[in-house]
Design a protein around this motif. Sequence first.
Motif, PDB file in Angstrom:
ATOM      1  N   SER A  41       0.654  -1.182   0.079  1.00  0.00           N
ATOM      2  CA  SER A  41      -0.151  -0.018   0.084  1.00  0.00           C
ATOM      3  C   SER A  41       0.942   1.251  -0.154  1.00  0.00           C
ATOM      4  N   LYS A  42       0.149   2.377  -0.186  1.00  0.00           N
ATOM      5  CA  LYS A  42       0.961   3.653  -0.061  1.00  0.00           C
ATOM      6  C   LYS A  42       0.068   4.701   0.461  1.00  0.00           C
ATOM      7  N   ASP A  43       0.903   5.772   0.842  1.00  0.00           N
ATOM      8  CA  ASP A  43       0.394   6.950   1.736  1.00  0.00           C
ATOM      9  C   ASP A  43       1.199   8.008   0.933  1.00  0.00           C
ATOM     10  N   ASN A  44       0.353   8.739   0.014  1.00  0.00           N
ATOM     11  CA  ASN A  44       0.920   9.710  -0.620  1.00  0.00           C
ATOM     12  C   ASN A  44       1.235  10.930   0.108  1.00  0.00           C
ATOM     13  N   ALA A  45       0.330  11.158   1.203  1.00  0.00           N
ATOM     14  CA  ALA A  45       0.605  12.335   1.856  1.00  0.00           C
ATOM     15  C   ALA A  45       1.847  12.118   2.686  1.00  0.00           C
ATOM     16  N   LYS A  46       2.298  11.165   3.084  1.00  0.00           N
ATOM     17  CA  LYS A  46       3.783  10.621   3.836  1.00  0.00           C
ATOM     18  C   LYS A  46       4.489  10.179   3.019  1.00  0.00           C
ATOM     19  N   ASN A  47       4.395  10.197   1.562  1.00  0.00           N
ATOM     20  CA  ASN A  47       5.526   9.849   0.760  1.00  0.00           C
ATOM     21  C   ASN A  47       6.091   8.623   1.215  1.00  0.00           C
ATOM     22  N   THR A  48       5.286   7.553   1.291  1.00  0.00           N
ATOM     23  CA  THR A  48       5.576   6.385   2.007  1.00  0.00           C
ATOM     24  C   THR A  48       4.980   5.039   1.274  1.00  0.00           C
ATOM     25  N   VAL A  49       5.700   4.105   1.064  1.00  0.00           N
ATOM     26  CA  VAL A  49       5.051   2.710   0.724  1.00  0.00           C
ATOM     27  C   VAL A  49       5.241   1.649   1.843  1.00  0.00           C
ATOM     28  N   TYR A  50       4.384   1.023   1.912  1.00  0.00           N
ATOM     29  CA  TYR A  50       4.357  -0.109   3.004  1.00  0.00           C
ATOM     30  C   TYR A  50       4.195  -1.607   2.484  1.00  0.00           C
ATOM     31  N   LEU A  51       4.654  -2.307   3.154  1.00  0.00           N
ATOM     32  CA  LEU A  51       4.556  -3.734   2.707  1.00  0.00           C
ATOM     33  C   LEU A  51       3.985  -4.746   4.048  1.00  0.00           C
ATOM     34  N   GLN A  52       2.890  -4.651   4.193  1.00  0.00           N
ATOM     35  CA  GLN A  52       2.255  -5.781   5.411  1.00  0.00           C
ATOM     36  C   GLN A  52       2.421  -7.110   5.181  1.00  0.00           C
ATOM     37  N   MET A  53       3.206  -7.787   6.020  1.00  0.00           N
ATOM     38  CA  MET A  53       3.511  -9.205   5.634  1.00  0.00           C
ATOM     39  C   MET A  53       2.909  -9.983   6.945  1.00  0.00           C
ATOM     40  N   ASN A  54       1.717 -10.831   6.792  1.00  0.00           N
ATOM     41  CA  ASN A  54       1.234 -11.847   7.391  1.00  0.00           C
ATOM     42  C   ASN A  54       1.681 -13.045   7.416  1.00  0.00           C
ATOM     43  N   SER A  55       1.269 -13.903   8.518  1.00  0.00           N
ATOM     44  CA  SER A  55       1.269 -15.489   8.217  1.00  0.00           C
ATOM     45  C   SER A  55       2.855 -15.740   7.815  1.00  0.00           C
ATOM     46  N   LEU A  56       3.879 -15.063   8.219  1.00  0.00           N
ATOM     47  CA  LEU A  56       5.228 -15.379   7.839  1.00  0.00           C
ATOM     48  C   LEU A  56       5.855 -16.728   7.790  1.00  0.00           C
ATOM     49  N   LYS A  57       6.562 -17.073   6.889  1.00  0.00           N
ATOM     50  CA  LYS A  57       7.011 -18.523   6.951  1.00  0.00           C
ATOM     51  C   LYS A  57       8.746 -18.237   6.811  1.00  0.00           C
ATOM     52  N   PRO A  58       9.216 -19.335   7.414  1.00  0.00           N
ATOM     53  CA  PRO A  58      10.708 -19.413   7.194  1.00  0.00           C
ATOM     54  C   PRO A  58      11.334 -19.123   5.835  1.00  0.00           C
ATOM     55  N   GLU A  59      10.677 -19.585   4.926  1.00  0.00           N
ATOM     56  CA  GLU A  59      11.098 -19.163   3.466  1.00  0.00           C
ATOM     57  C   GLU A  59      11.074 -17.676   3.126  1.00  0.00           C
ATOM     58  N   ASP A  60      10.332 -16.829   3.937  1.00  0.00           N
ATOM     59  CA  ASP A  60      10.380 -15.334   3.580  1.00  0.00           C
ATOM     60  C   ASP A  60      11.423 -14.727   3.968  1.00  0.00           C
ATOM     61  N   THR A  61      12.259 -15.490   4.995  1.00  0.00           N
ATOM     62  CA  THR A  61      13.641 -14.891   5.358  1.00  0.00           C
ATOM     63  C   THR A  61      14.447 -14.251   4.217  1.00  0.00           C
ATOM     64  N   ALA A  62      14.811 -13.220   4.287  1.00  0.00           N
ATOM     65  CA  ALA A  62      15.639 -12.447   3.158  1.00  0.00           C
ATOM     66  C   ALA A  62      15.625 -11.005   3.560  1.00  0.00           C
ATOM     67  N   VAL A  63      16.754 -10.330   2.774  1.00  0.00           N
ATOM     68  CA  VAL A  63      16.705  -8.895   2.949  1.00  0.00           C
ATOM     69  C   VAL A  63      15.656  -8.309   1.803  1.00  0.00           C
ATOM     70  N   TYR A  64      14.895  -7.363   2.353  1.00  0.00           N
ATOM     71  CA  TYR A  64      13.664  -6.746   1.701  1.00  0.00           C
ATOM     72  C   TYR A  64      14.281  -5.334   1.279  1.00  0.00           C
ATOM     73  N   TYR A  65      13.918  -5.272  -0.291  1.00  0.00           N
ATOM     74  CA  TYR A  65      14.470  -3.874  -0.647  1.00  0.00           C
ATOM     75  C   TYR A  65      13.222  -3.171  -1.303  1.00  0.00           C
ATOM     76  N   CYS A  66      13.111  -2.045  -1.091  1.00  0.00           N
ATOM     77  CA  CYS A  66      12.066  -1.167  -1.779  1.00  0.00           C
ATOM     78  C   CYS A  66      12.696  -0.529  -2.901  1.00  0.00           C
ATOM     79  N   ALA A  67      11.565  -0.136  -3.949  1.00  0.00           N
ATOM     80  CA  ALA A  67      12.363   0.317  -5.231  1.00  0.00           C
ATOM     81  C   ALA A  67      11.212   1.105  -5.920  1.00  0.00           C
TER      82      ALA A  67
END
Length: 124
Positions: free
Chosen positions: A70-96
Amino acid sequence: VQLQASGGGLVQAGGSLRLSCAASGRTFNSAAAGWFRQAPGKEREFVAGISWSGATTSYADSVKGRFTISKDNAKNTVYLQMNSLKPEDTAVYYCAAKRSGFYQTEGAAEYDFWGQGTQVTVSS
């Protein structure tokens, strides 16, 4: 143009985290943005993308139904809500973000600006 990612950490399987990506020097409402991740020994992969307006989103099959971008243009920010996380989600996450282009795509080479990465570790 700088992107600052934050929100990573250590969480147990089944838990949740919310990543944030704040932009300076540009606004997220002028082009598409996305999240990618890279695990040790693996290539960087697309996770989720969002159009310039926020009206359209797309996800990798591995995270559909669990992650929400999701994004909030007023805050100039993009979000990634991650639920039900699994061990295979382990990583370095990059925004672009793209320099131009309204719609999100899955190729890392199509994005011009990158954040520094934030580590997400999911324990079993």
